[in-house]
Scaffold this active site. Structure first.
Site, PDB file in Angstrom:
ATOM      1  N   TYR A   1       0.306  -0.661  -0.089  1.00 24.12           N
ATOM      2  CA  TYR A   1       0.115  -0.207  -0.200  1.00 24.12           C
ATOM      3  C   TYR A   1       0.655   1.364   0.231  1.00 24.12           C
ATOM      4  O   TYR A   1       1.933   1.348  -0.638  1.00 24.12           O
ATOM      5  CB  TYR A   1      -1.154   0.320   1.174  1.00 24.12           C
ATOM      6  CG  TYR A   1      -2.386   0.704   0.752  1.00 24.12           C
ATOM      7  CD1 TYR A   1      -2.923   0.343  -0.356  1.00 24.12           C
ATOM      8  CD2 TYR A   1      -2.700   1.927   1.243  1.00 24.12           C
ATOM      9  CE1 TYR A   1      -3.955   1.282  -0.703  1.00 24.12           C
ATOM     10  CE2 TYR A   1      -3.643   2.925   1.251  1.00 24.12           C
ATOM     11  CZ  TYR A   1      -4.016   2.056   0.240  1.00 24.12           C
ATOM     12  OH  TYR A   1      -4.932   2.800  -0.484  1.00 24.12           O
TER      13      TYR A   1
ATOM     14  N   ARG B   1      -8.696  10.791  -7.845  1.00 22.60           N
ATOM     15  CA  ARG B   1      -7.581  11.707  -6.700  1.00 22.60           C
ATOM     16  C   ARG B   1      -7.267  10.213  -5.547  1.00 22.60           C
ATOM     17  O   ARG B   1      -7.316  10.215  -4.799  1.00 22.60           O
ATOM     18  CB  ARG B   1      -8.708  12.026  -5.763  1.00 22.60           C
ATOM     19  CG  ARG B   1      -7.601  14.052  -5.256  1.00 22.60           C
ATOM     20  CD  ARG B   1      -8.356  13.436  -3.775  1.00 22.60           C
ATOM     21  NE  ARG B   1      -8.076  11.963  -3.294  1.00 22.60           N
ATOM     22  CZ  ARG B   1      -7.804  11.864  -1.927  1.00 22.60           C
ATOM     23  NH1 ARG B   1      -8.303  12.878  -1.140  1.00 22.60           N
ATOM     24  NH2 ARG B   1      -7.438  10.722  -1.378  1.00 22.60           N
TER      25      ARG B   1
ATOM     26  N   LYS C   1      -6.079  -1.736  -1.087  1.00 27.61           N
ATOM     27  CA  LYS C   1      -6.813  -1.272   0.364  1.00 27.61           C
ATOM     28  C   LYS C   1      -7.395  -2.213   0.948  1.00 27.61           C
ATOM     29  O   LYS C   1      -7.462  -3.524   1.809  1.00 27.61           O
ATOM     30  CB  LYS C   1      -8.128  -1.090  -0.297  1.00 27.61           C
ATOM     31  CG  LYS C   1      -8.448  -0.160   1.132  1.00 27.61           C
ATOM     32  CD  LYS C   1      -7.923   1.783   1.120  1.00 27.61           C
ATOM     33  CE  LYS C   1      -8.046   2.175   2.364  1.00 27.61           C
ATOM     34  NZ  LYS C   1      -8.192   3.778   2.584  1.00 27.61           N
TER      35      LYS C   1
ATOM     36  N   GLU D   1     -12.951   4.680  -2.430  1.00 25.86           N
ATOM     37  CA  GLU D   1     -12.181   4.785  -1.782  1.00 25.86           C
ATOM     38  C   GLU D   1     -11.013   5.897  -2.925  1.00 25.86           C
ATOM     39  O   GLU D   1     -11.535   5.979  -4.628  1.00 25.86           O
ATOM     40  CB  GLU D   1     -11.348   3.843  -2.435  1.00 25.86           C
ATOM     41  CG  GLU D   1      -9.534   3.848  -2.626  1.00 25.86           C
ATOM     42  CD  GLU D   1      -9.371   4.255  -0.561  1.00 25.86           C
ATOM     43  OE1 GLU D   1     -10.028   4.275   0.211  1.00 25.86           O
ATOM     44  OE2 GLU D   1      -8.290   4.751  -0.044  1.00 25.86           O
ATOM     45  N   ASP D   2     -11.019   7.621  -3.441  1.00 25.56           N
ATOM     46  CA  ASP D   2     -10.143   7.887  -3.568  1.00 25.56           C
ATOM     47  C   ASP D   2     -11.076   8.837  -4.805  1.00 25.56           C
ATOM     48  O   ASP D   2     -10.395   8.602  -6.214  1.00 25.56           O
ATOM     49  CB  ASP D   2      -8.815   7.605  -4.111  1.00 25.56           C
ATOM     50  CG  ASP D   2      -7.833   6.914  -3.423  1.00 25.56           C
ATOM     51  OD1 ASP D   2      -7.960   8.027  -2.010  1.00 25.56           O
ATOM     52  OD2 ASP D   2      -6.382   6.455  -3.467  1.00 25.56           O
TER      53      ASP D   2
ATOM     54  N   ASP E   1     -13.997   5.960   3.115  1.00 27.32           N
ATOM     55  CA  ASP E   1     -12.194   5.425   3.866  1.00 27.32           C
ATOM     56  C   ASP E   1     -12.017   7.295   3.904  1.00 27.32           C
ATOM     57  O   ASP E   1     -11.354   7.759   4.631  1.00 27.32           O
ATOM     58  CB  ASP E   1     -11.535   4.759   3.400  1.00 27.32           C
ATOM     59  CG  ASP E   1     -10.825   4.420   4.572  1.00 27.32           C
ATOM     60  OD1 ASP E   1     -10.948   4.169   6.060  1.00 27.32           O
ATOM     61  OD2 ASP E   1      -9.402   4.158   4.563  1.00 27.32           O
ATOM     62  N   ASP E   2     -11.617   7.918   2.725  1.00 24.31           N
ATOM     63  CA  ASP E   2     -10.771   9.106   3.408  1.00 24.31           C
ATOM     64  C   ASP E   2     -11.240   9.902   4.068  1.00 24.31           C
ATOM     65  O   ASP E   2     -10.454  10.689   4.539  1.00 24.31           O
ATOM     66  CB  ASP E   2     -10.629   9.383   2.038  1.00 24.31           C
ATOM     67  CG  ASP E   2     -10.286   8.930   1.065  1.00 24.31           C
ATOM     68  OD1 ASP E   2      -9.435   8.022   1.640  1.00 24.31           O
ATOM     69  OD2 ASP E   2     -11.044   8.527  -0.027  1.00 24.31           O
TER      70      ASP E   2
ATOM     71  N   ASN F   1       0.655  13.452   3.724  1.00 23.74           N
ATOM     72  CA  ASN F   1       1.089  12.712   2.728  1.00 23.74           C
ATOM     73  C   ASN F   1       1.849  12.616   2.018  1.00 23.74           C
ATOM     74  O   ASN F   1       1.223  13.857   0.958  1.00 23.74           O
ATOM     75  CB  ASN F   1       1.239  10.828   2.712  1.00 23.74           C
ATOM     76  CG  ASN F   1       0.472  10.188   4.608  1.00 23.74           C
ATOM     77  OD1 ASN F   1       1.680   9.763   4.944  1.00 23.74           O
ATOM     78  ND2 ASN F   1      -1.117   9.856   4.142  1.00 23.74           N
TER      79      ASN F   1
HETATM   80  P1  NAD Z   1      -8.371  17.498  -0.538  1.00 24.79           P
HETATM   81  O1  NAD Z   1      -7.583  17.379  -1.809  1.00 24.79           O
HETATM   82  O2  NAD Z   1      -9.345  17.150  -0.394  1.00 24.79           O
HETATM   83  O3  NAD Z   1      -7.920  18.804   1.467  1.00 24.79           O
HETATM   84  C1  NAD Z   1      -7.029  19.412   0.413  1.00 24.79           C
HETATM   85  C2  NAD Z   1      -7.653  21.247   1.922  1.00 24.79           C
HETATM   86  O4  NAD Z   1      -5.681  21.585   2.204  1.00 24.79           O
HETATM   87  C3  NAD Z   1      -8.320  21.587   0.941  1.00 24.79           C
HETATM   88  O5  NAD Z   1      -9.194  22.568   1.580  1.00 24.79           O
HETATM   89  C4  NAD Z   1      -7.181  22.312   0.571  1.00 24.79           C
HETATM   90  O6  NAD Z   1      -7.806  24.131   0.586  1.00 24.79           O
HETATM   91  C5  NAD Z   1      -6.404  22.731   1.540  1.00 24.79           C
HETATM   92  N1  NAD Z   1      -5.004  23.573   1.264  1.00 24.79           N
HETATM   93  C6  NAD Z   1      -4.419  23.787   0.058  1.00 24.79           C
HETATM   94  N2  NAD Z   1      -2.827  24.498   0.141  1.00 24.79           N
HETATM   95  C7  NAD Z   1      -3.446  24.672   1.083  1.00 24.79           C
HETATM   96  C8  NAD Z   1      -2.812  25.558   2.262  1.00 24.79           C
HETATM   97  N3  NAD Z   1      -1.046  26.465   1.439  1.00 24.79           N
HETATM   98  N4  NAD Z   1      -2.796  26.461   3.327  1.00 24.79           N
HETATM   99  C9  NAD Z   1      -4.155  25.878   3.619  1.00 24.79           C
HETATM  100  N5  NAD Z   1      -4.748  24.572   3.382  1.00 24.79           N
HETATM  101  C10 NAD Z   1      -4.544  24.408   2.361  1.00 24.79           C
HETATM  102  O7  NAD Z   1      -7.255  16.251   0.419  1.00 24.79           O
HETATM  103  P2  NAD Z   1      -6.947  15.145   2.096  1.00 24.79           P
HETATM  104  O8  NAD Z   1      -8.237  14.179   1.448  1.00 24.79           O
HETATM  105  O9  NAD Z   1      -8.973  15.725   2.769  1.00 24.79           O
HETATM  106  O10 NAD Z   1      -5.885  14.822   2.355  1.00 24.79           O
HETATM  107  C11 NAD Z   1      -5.197  16.322   2.764  1.00 24.79           C
HETATM  108  C12 NAD Z   1      -3.776  15.298   3.674  1.00 24.79           C
HETATM  109  O11 NAD Z   1      -4.465  14.729   4.704  1.00 24.79           O
HETATM  110  C13 NAD Z   1      -2.651  14.329   2.366  1.00 24.79           C
HETATM  111  O12 NAD Z   1      -1.773  14.855   2.204  1.00 24.79           O
HETATM  112  C14 NAD Z   1      -3.630  13.007   2.850  1.00 24.79           C
HETATM  113  O13 NAD Z   1      -2.463  12.428   2.227  1.00 24.79           O
HETATM  114  C15 NAD Z   1      -3.594  13.309   4.178  1.00 24.79           C
HETATM  115  N6  NAD Z   1      -4.478  12.458   4.744  1.00 24.79           N
HETATM  116  C16 NAD Z   1      -3.424  11.630   5.530  1.00 24.79           C
HETATM  117  C17 NAD Z   1      -3.621  10.936   6.649  1.00 24.79           C
HETATM  118  C18 NAD Z   1      -3.846  10.156   7.608  1.00 24.79           C
HETATM  119  O14 NAD Z   1      -2.514   9.581   7.820  1.00 24.79           O
HETATM  120  N7  NAD Z   1      -4.244   8.709   8.585  1.00 24.79           N
HETATM  121  C19 NAD Z   1      -5.629  10.360   6.417  1.00 24.79           C
HETATM  122  C20 NAD Z   1      -6.409  10.913   5.128  1.00 24.79           C
HETATM  123  C21 NAD Z   1      -5.103  11.974   4.310  1.00 24.79           C
END
Ligand code: NAD
Length: 552
Positions: A104, A157, A175, A246-247, A269-270, A409
């Site tokens: 993964y 995505r 997954k 997913e994604d 899950d996201d 990530n």
């Molecule tokens: P997403 O695209 O839905 O959301 C990203 C958000 O960040 C958006 O609201 C965007 O406006 C904001 N953003 C972008 N640039 C910015 C900046 N400069 N300042 C402030 N905000 C900004 O993505 P997501 O699914 O919410 O995932 C976001 C991150 O979280 C990814 O890196 C993902 O890998 C990580 N994530 C980690 C886990 C985990 O550790 N368990 C789980 C889910 C997502």
């Protein structure tokens, strides 16, 4: 040569000879015993040596560890998965720390980018726009009838990599492997699905080897109708099957979840798995501080699927602790690329609006930390190095034990490193990360950061839903999963700063989470089976064990 003959191939009900060796759910390769070789028509089709499964595992590891790159290892493991599922899952289940990053994240991201070029044989189902009007008959082509869980993506995505079209199939496949490895969901009951609605990835559209439909992405009503035909067909062909989204890109993810969460047993899950794993981290942190969730002020950097998903679940948790919904929302602050999410902004999407606060606009994160004075900051914007020294020092000034979750990530996008989080808070940060970081020793104390990894949550949730034959996946189940995960962090882990249990314990953790989820299904009348006297024993009895079974 052994002469014992206990059954003929026909009598065992199993395929015989080469057909058996080519059936990955049954194949044991060179571990077929002498008696099995006689009974199942295998004599002569295998080299004469008989190895144990443990010896095969050693051989797999030896080969794997000699390979130069993670992608080579991914391809090797994929081949093993296609040949011998029990051996594949024995290897992955027994070595989760080493194998999960290979099957993964992060390796699966690279594999998806290269998917068309490393493609060897299909796994799962590709449902394309050309299949409109016949999705149910297409699903009936799947050879297994007892499918209990589908992971579906449209590839728009993929992780943080954007639109990878049909190449995103690596994600549902990977997954579902984790559902089996981490929670013992039987592999024969899992189905990965790619909804191939086209791609806007220009590079792929021009790649002669691209495996998907070469057309721009379907949008609007046509897209919704296509997904709706698929969702209806899943329930027609595999009644009661759990569907995990997913994604999907933001523009579809929230709407699809809203459209289907009250109609079928489904979750994203996201959004929801991330929410539960983050909430579990908060619950664990609060075990250390001795305070209540309802007393926190959490500031999120990011306002996408992860951030709003966490907010929604945290609000439900606070409401269950007696806060009104509007007061609970006032404790969750979001910051997106345009600044603090406040009421005067006119550019907010629907999923951000409930969290718009009555506050003057604030443009940068440090100013937001100074203005909001959060007890915790959670980074989910995928923008690296945003929890700066100044931000962390400000958190440390305002809180005895500041909560700092840098969840983005991959590692390059992490808001801060573990070393920075501990150093700039004088070792007081309650830290969790999305990317792996090694232990840090500071002033003689060793801190062991652990990942807020969704793999702690979704496999157990899936197992619980399947075991209870749940008709819906509810927020209460995700709350229960978060509480269960937090409860399983031993005191010794808390003392070293770990907010999550060791990944090596994930199967055990999943059994508890599945029990908690199933209990909610039974309590709320959402289960499709009667409540057994011992729910945990029942859940455990459903778990797939990748040890070889004797066939004769
Ligand atoms: P997403 O695209 O839905 O959301 C990203 C958000 O960040 C958006 O609201 C965007 O406006 C904001 N953003 C972008 N640039 C910015 C900046 N400069 N300042 C402030 N905000 C900004 O993505 P997501 O699914 O919410 O995932 C976001 C991150 O979280 C990814 O890196 C993902 O890998 C990580 N994530 C980690 C886990 C985990 O550790 N368990 C789980 C889910 C997502």
């Amino acid at each position: 040569m052994a002469t014992k003959k206990s059954a003929s191939p026909g009598e065992t009900g199993l395929p015989a000879g080469l057909a058996l060796l080519h059936e990955p759910l049954l194949n044991k390769g060179i571990a077929f015993t002498e008696a099995e070789r006689d009974a199942l028509g295998l004599r002569g089709l295998l080299p004469p040596t008989v190895l144990t499964q443990e010896q095969q595992v050693e051989r797999v590891l030896e080969n794997l560890r000699q390979l130069p790159t993670a992608l080579d290892k991914f391809i090797n493991l994929n081949g093993l998965h296609d040949r011998n599922e029990a051996l594949f899952f024995r290897v992955v289940s027994d070595h989760p720390d080493e194998m999960m990053p290979l099957i993964y994240t992060p390796t699966v991201g690279l594999a998806c980018q290269r998917f068309a070029h490393i493609f060897q044989r299909p796994r799962g189902m590709f449902i394309s726009t050309g299949d409109r009007g016949r999705i149910a008959p297409v699903l009936r082509n799947w050879p297994q009838r007892d499918v209990r869980i589908i992971v579906v993506t449209d590839g728009e995505r993929i992780l943080g990599l954007g639109d990878l079209g049909a190449n995103g199939m690596g994600i549902p496949v990977g997954k579902l492997s984790l559902y089996t490895a981490c929670a013992g969901v039987h592999p024969a009951t899992t189905l990965p699905v790619m909804l191939d609605v086209g791609t806007n990835n220009v590079e792929f559209l021009e790649d002669p080897l691209y495996i998907g439909t070469k057309q721009p992405r379907l949008r609007g009503k046509e897209y919704d109708a296509f997904v709706d035909e698929f969702m209806t067909a899943t329930q027609e062909v595999f009644p009661g099957v759990v569907v995990q989204f997913e994604d999907f890109a933001n523009q579809n993810a929230f709407r699809l979840l809203e459209n289907y969460r009250e109609k079928v047993c489904c979750f994203n899950d996201d959004i929801q798995g991330t929410a539960a794993v983050a909430l579990a981290g908060l619950y664990t942190a609060l075990r250390v501080t001795g305070s209540k969730l309802a007393d926190q002020r959490i500031l999120f950097l990011g306002a996408g699927e992860a951030a709003t998903g966490i907010c929604d679940l945290a609000v439900e948790a606070m409401v269950s602790q007696g806060l009104s919904e509007s007061d609970a929302r006032k404790r969750c602050w979001l910051m997106d690329s345009r600044g603090l999410v406040v009421k005067s902004r006119t550019d907010l999407n629907e999923h951000k609006r409930p969290y718009a606060q009555d506050h003057a606009p604030v443009g940068d994160f440090l100013s937001a930390v100074k203005a909001v004075k959060p007890t915790g900051i959670i980074g989910v914007a995928a923008v690296g190095q945003t929890f700066t020294r100044e931000v962390l020092e400000e958190m440390a000034r305002n809180n005895a034990r500041p909560i700092v979750f840098a969840l983005s990530n991959p590692t390059s996008k992490s808001e801060c490193t573990a070393a920075e989080a501990y150093r700039w808070t004088e070792g007081r940060a309650l830290f969790a990360c999305g990317s792996p970081f090694d232990p840090i020793t500071l002033d003689g104390k060793t801190h062991v950061p652990r990942q807020g990894n969704n793999s702690y949550i979704f496999p157990g949730v899936g197992l619980g839903l399947i075991a209870a034959r749940a008709r819906r996946a509810t927020s209460e189940m995700f709350l229960a999963s978060a509480q269960s995960l937090a409860d399983q962090v031993p005191q010794s882990d808390l003392e070293q700063g770990s907010l999550y249990p060791a990944l090596a314990r994930v199967r055990e953790v999943s059994a508890h989470i599945a029990t908690a989820v199933a209990e909610v299904a039974f309590a709320r009348g959402l289960a499709g089976v009667d409540r057994p006297a011992d729910v945990q024993a029942y859940v455990r009895s459903q778990m797939y064990d990748p040890s070889y079974k004797s066939y004769v």
